[in-house]
Design a protein around this motif. Structure first.
Motif, PDB file in Angstrom:
ATOM      1  N   GLU A   1      -8.488 -14.330  18.984  1.00 57.18           N
ATOM      2  CA  GLU A   1      -7.963 -12.963  19.108  1.00 57.18           C
ATOM      3  C   GLU A   1      -8.081 -12.455  20.536  1.00 57.18           C
ATOM      4  N   ALA A   2      -9.222 -12.716  21.164  1.00 60.32           N
ATOM      5  CA  ALA A   2      -9.448 -12.240  22.524  1.00 60.32           C
ATOM      6  C   ALA A   2      -8.420 -12.819  23.483  1.00 60.32           C
ATOM      7  N   GLU A   3      -8.079 -14.087  23.285  1.00 63.41           N
ATOM      8  CA  GLU A   3      -7.063 -14.720  24.130  1.00 63.41           C
ATOM      9  C   GLU A   3      -5.716 -14.033  23.950  1.00 63.41           C
ATOM     10  N   TRP A   4      -5.374 -13.681  22.699  1.00 60.53           N
ATOM     11  CA  TRP A   4      -4.115 -12.999  22.451  1.00 60.53           C
ATOM     12  C   TRP A   4      -4.109 -11.607  23.075  1.00 60.53           C
ATOM     13  N   GLN A   5      -5.241 -10.929  23.035  1.00 55.66           N
ATOM     14  CA  GLN A   5      -5.310  -9.605  23.652  1.00 55.66           C
ATOM     15  C   GLN A   5      -5.105  -9.706  25.158  1.00 55.66           C
TER      16      GLN A   5
ATOM     17  N   GLU B   1       2.936  -7.841  20.970  1.00 57.58           N
ATOM     18  CA  GLU B   1       2.081  -7.351  19.898  1.00 57.58           C
ATOM     19  C   GLU B   1       2.587  -7.823  18.536  1.00 57.58           C
ATOM     20  N   LYS B   2       3.914  -7.849  18.362  1.00 56.28           N
ATOM     21  CA  LYS B   2       4.494  -8.324  17.118  1.00 56.28           C
ATOM     22  C   LYS B   2       4.138  -9.785  16.886  1.00 56.28           C
ATOM     23  N   ALA B   3       4.225 -10.596  17.942  1.00 57.67           N
ATOM     24  CA  ALA B   3       3.876 -12.013  17.827  1.00 57.67           C
ATOM     25  C   ALA B   3       2.403 -12.187  17.495  1.00 57.67           C
ATOM     26  N   TYR B   4       1.552 -11.362  18.115  1.00 54.41           N
ATOM     27  CA  TYR B   4       0.110 -11.438  17.864  1.00 54.41           C
ATOM     28  C   TYR B   4      -0.214 -11.102  16.410  1.00 54.41           C
TER      29      TYR B   4
ATOM     30  N   VAL C   1      -3.237 -11.863  26.606  1.00 55.72           N
ATOM     31  CA  VAL C   1      -1.794 -12.046  26.774  1.00 55.72           C
ATOM     32  C   VAL C   1      -1.071 -10.698  26.690  1.00 55.72           C
ATOM     33  N   CYS C   2      -1.536  -9.841  25.783  1.00 57.10           N
ATOM     34  CA  CYS C   2      -0.898  -8.536  25.585  1.00 57.10           C
ATOM     35  C   CYS C   2      -1.345  -7.501  26.608  1.00 57.10           C
ATOM     36  N   GLY C   3      -2.272  -7.862  27.476  1.00 60.63           N
ATOM     37  CA  GLY C   3      -2.745  -6.915  28.477  1.00 60.63           C
ATOM     38  C   GLY C   3      -3.687  -5.875  27.934  1.00 60.63           C
ATOM     39  N   VAL C   4      -4.383  -6.176  26.812  1.00 61.41           N
ATOM     40  CA  VAL C   4      -5.313  -5.232  26.194  1.00 61.41           C
ATOM     41  C   VAL C   4      -6.724  -5.536  26.676  1.00 61.41           C
ATOM     42  N   THR C   5      -7.464  -4.498  27.088  1.00 65.27           N
ATOM     43  CA  THR C   5      -8.840  -4.687  27.531  1.00 65.27           C
ATOM     44  C   THR C   5      -9.806  -4.209  26.457  1.00 65.27           C
ATOM     45  N   GLY C   6     -11.050  -4.627  26.583  1.00 69.73           N
ATOM     46  CA  GLY C   6     -12.067  -4.201  25.629  1.00 69.73           C
ATOM     47  C   GLY C   6     -12.238  -5.210  24.518  1.00 69.73           C
ATOM     48  N   GLY C   7     -13.104  -4.879  23.584  1.00 66.99           N
ATOM     49  CA  GLY C   7     -13.409  -5.797  22.512  1.00 66.99           C
ATOM     50  C   GLY C   7     -14.579  -6.701  22.871  1.00 66.99           C
ATOM     51  N   VAL C   8     -15.147  -7.300  21.844  1.00 67.85           N
ATOM     52  CA  VAL C   8     -16.344  -8.119  21.999  1.00 67.85           C
ATOM     53  C   VAL C   8     -16.048  -9.496  21.422  1.00 67.85           C
ATOM     54  N   SER C   9     -16.147 -10.541  22.213  1.00 66.27           N
ATOM     55  CA  SER C   9     -15.894 -11.890  21.716  1.00 66.27           C
ATOM     56  C   SER C   9     -17.124 -12.761  21.893  1.00 66.27           C
ATOM     57  N   THR C  10     -17.194 -13.817  21.103  1.00 60.34           N
ATOM     58  CA  THR C  10     -18.327 -14.745  21.182  1.00 60.34           C
ATOM     59  C   THR C  10     -18.437 -15.343  22.576  1.00 60.34           C
ATOM     60  N   LYS C  11     -17.322 -15.693  23.159  1.00 59.97           N
ATOM     61  CA  LYS C  11     -17.321 -16.340  24.469  1.00 59.97           C
ATOM     62  C   LYS C  11     -17.936 -15.449  25.530  1.00 59.97           C
ATOM     63  N   THR C  12     -17.524 -14.194  25.593  1.00 58.12           N
ATOM     64  CA  THR C  12     -18.026 -13.299  26.633  1.00 58.12           C
ATOM     65  C   THR C  12     -19.514 -13.009  26.439  1.00 58.12           C
ATOM     66  N   VAL C  13     -19.941 -12.830  25.181  1.00 57.79           N
ATOM     67  CA  VAL C  13     -21.355 -12.581  24.935  1.00 57.79           C
ATOM     68  C   VAL C  13     -22.187 -13.811  25.295  1.00 57.79           C
ATOM     69  N   ARG C  14     -21.709 -14.990  24.950  1.00 53.02           N
ATOM     70  CA  ARG C  14     -22.432 -16.216  25.274  1.00 53.02           C
ATOM     71  C   ARG C  14     -22.621 -16.340  26.780  1.00 53.02           C
ATOM     72  N   GLU C  15     -21.592 -16.041  27.544  1.00 54.78           N
ATOM     73  CA  GLU C  15     -21.675 -16.138  29.000  1.00 54.78           C
ATOM     74  C   GLU C  15     -22.716 -15.180  29.561  1.00 54.78           C
ATOM     75  N   VAL C  16     -22.782 -13.967  29.011  1.00 60.31           N
ATOM     76  CA  VAL C  16     -23.759 -12.985  29.470  1.00 60.31           C
ATOM     77  C   VAL C  16     -25.170 -13.423  29.123  1.00 60.31           C
ATOM     78  N   LEU C  17     -25.379 -13.904  27.897  1.00 52.56           N
ATOM     79  CA  LEU C  17     -26.719 -14.276  27.462  1.00 52.56           C
ATOM     80  C   LEU C  17     -27.266 -15.472  28.216  1.00 52.56           C
ATOM     81  N   GLN C  18     -26.381 -16.269  28.798  1.00 54.67           N
ATOM     82  CA  GLN C  18     -26.833 -17.419  29.572  1.00 54.67           C
ATOM     83  C   GLN C  18     -27.380 -17.004  30.932  1.00 54.67           C
ATOM     84  N   ASP C  19     -27.073 -15.780  31.363  1.00 50.80           N
ATOM     85  CA  ASP C  19     -27.577 -15.275  32.630  1.00 50.80           C
ATOM     86  C   ASP C  19     -28.973 -14.690  32.425  1.00 50.80           C
ATOM     87  N   SER C  20     -29.962 -15.186  33.173  1.00 50.36           N
ATOM     88  CA  SER C  20     -31.344 -14.700  33.094  1.00 50.36           C
ATOM     89  C   SER C  20     -31.818 -14.593  31.643  1.00 50.36           C
ATOM     90  N   PRO C  21     -31.885 -15.697  30.921  1.00 40.76           N
ATOM     91  CA  PRO C  21     -32.207 -15.664  29.491  1.00 40.76           C
ATOM     92  C   PRO C  21     -33.601 -15.146  29.166  1.00 40.76           C
TER      93      PRO C  21
END
Length: 247
Positions: free
Chosen positions: A26-30, A232-235, A32-52
């Motif tokens: 879903e985050a990848e599709w957003q 958005e329709k395609a998404y 593509v649509c130019g939508v910001t925000g939202g919480v994805s597993t990938k972004t959280v994982r990247e943050v948690l890897q910093d200074s664990p």
């Protein structure tokens, strides 16, 4: 609001998880649509890897979203070496409440909300056997979600108490939540901000009013109802066809 990650001068960290909980797909599709925000597993994982090992305060304001992604995010938080402090900045609803309860220490300013309910699915297609399988999957997910709540239950609160709240879609004020779970109520008032326009059956009027107010277009904004329509329709079509377990 786009999620923010802040490195503080004292060595602690702050992460703001605002908006819908999204699968990586879903985050990848957003994007593509130019939508910001939202919480994805990938972004959280990247943050948690910093200074664990550093202390991390996680601010949450979310209606919830993708169940599988939310559980994965909660597991990432729970397995982190450093201390995590969860703070509800507006409301932690649905799977966002599971993410909140994965933190080591839980705080809710007295004007915030916590919501628990049964998981549901958007089913784009399928025969009777497919629908029965979806129902079985939802029951299993609910059982797992309730175990997360049970692990943070206050003294005297039973598994059946929590199950009844989940079945009924329960919105707790901070004071009510602290009677059910090991949550500290903070006297400071959080400045609540809307995280999406999604509504629930038993949403408090306070939350509905805030969503409506902050979702309304400002006078100086030009609203183009067909902007990004094709993307958005395609998404939306792709999500329905995929039949992902969402809110």
């Amino acid at each position: 609001m786009k999620n923010k990650y802040i490195n503080k001068a004292d060595g602690t960290k702050e992460l703001y998880l605002y908006g819908d909980v999204l699968s990586d797909w879903e985050a990848e599709w957003q994007d593509v649509c130019g939508v910001t925000g939202g919480v994805s597993t990938k972004t959280v994982r990247e943050v948690l890897q910093d200074s664990p090992d550093a202390e991390l305060t996680i601010h949450i304001n979310s209606d919830g979203g993708d169940v599988s992604a939310g559980i994965a995010i909660a597991n990432l938080i729970r397995s982190r070496a450093g201390k995590t402090v969860g703070v509800v900045d507006g409301w932690a609803a649905s799977i966002a409440s599971v993410i909140f309860m994965a933190c080591d220490e839980l705080h809710m300013p007295e004007n915030t909300f916590l919501m628990v309910h049964k998981p549901s699915a958007y089913v784009g297609y399928g025969d009777a056997a497919d629908l029965r399988a979806y129902a079985d999957t939802l029951d299993a997910m609910q059982e797992g979600i309730e175990k997360n709540y049970q692990a943070r239950a206050a003294e005297g609160v039973t598994a059946d108490d929590i199950h009844q709240d989940v079945e009924a879609e329960t919105w707790y004020t901070a004071e009510e939540a602290a009677k059910k779970y090991t949550i500290s109520v903070d006297p400071l008032q959080a400045q609540m901000v809307a995280c999406s326009t999604r509504n629930f059956a038993h949403m408090p009027l306070t939350v509905k009013a805030l969503k409506a107010e902050l979702a309304a277009p400002k006078k100086e904004e030009k609203v183009n109802p067909v902007q990004h329509f094709d993307k958005e329709k395609a998404y939306i079509s792709a999500v329905l066809k995929k039949g992902e377990l969402l809110r």
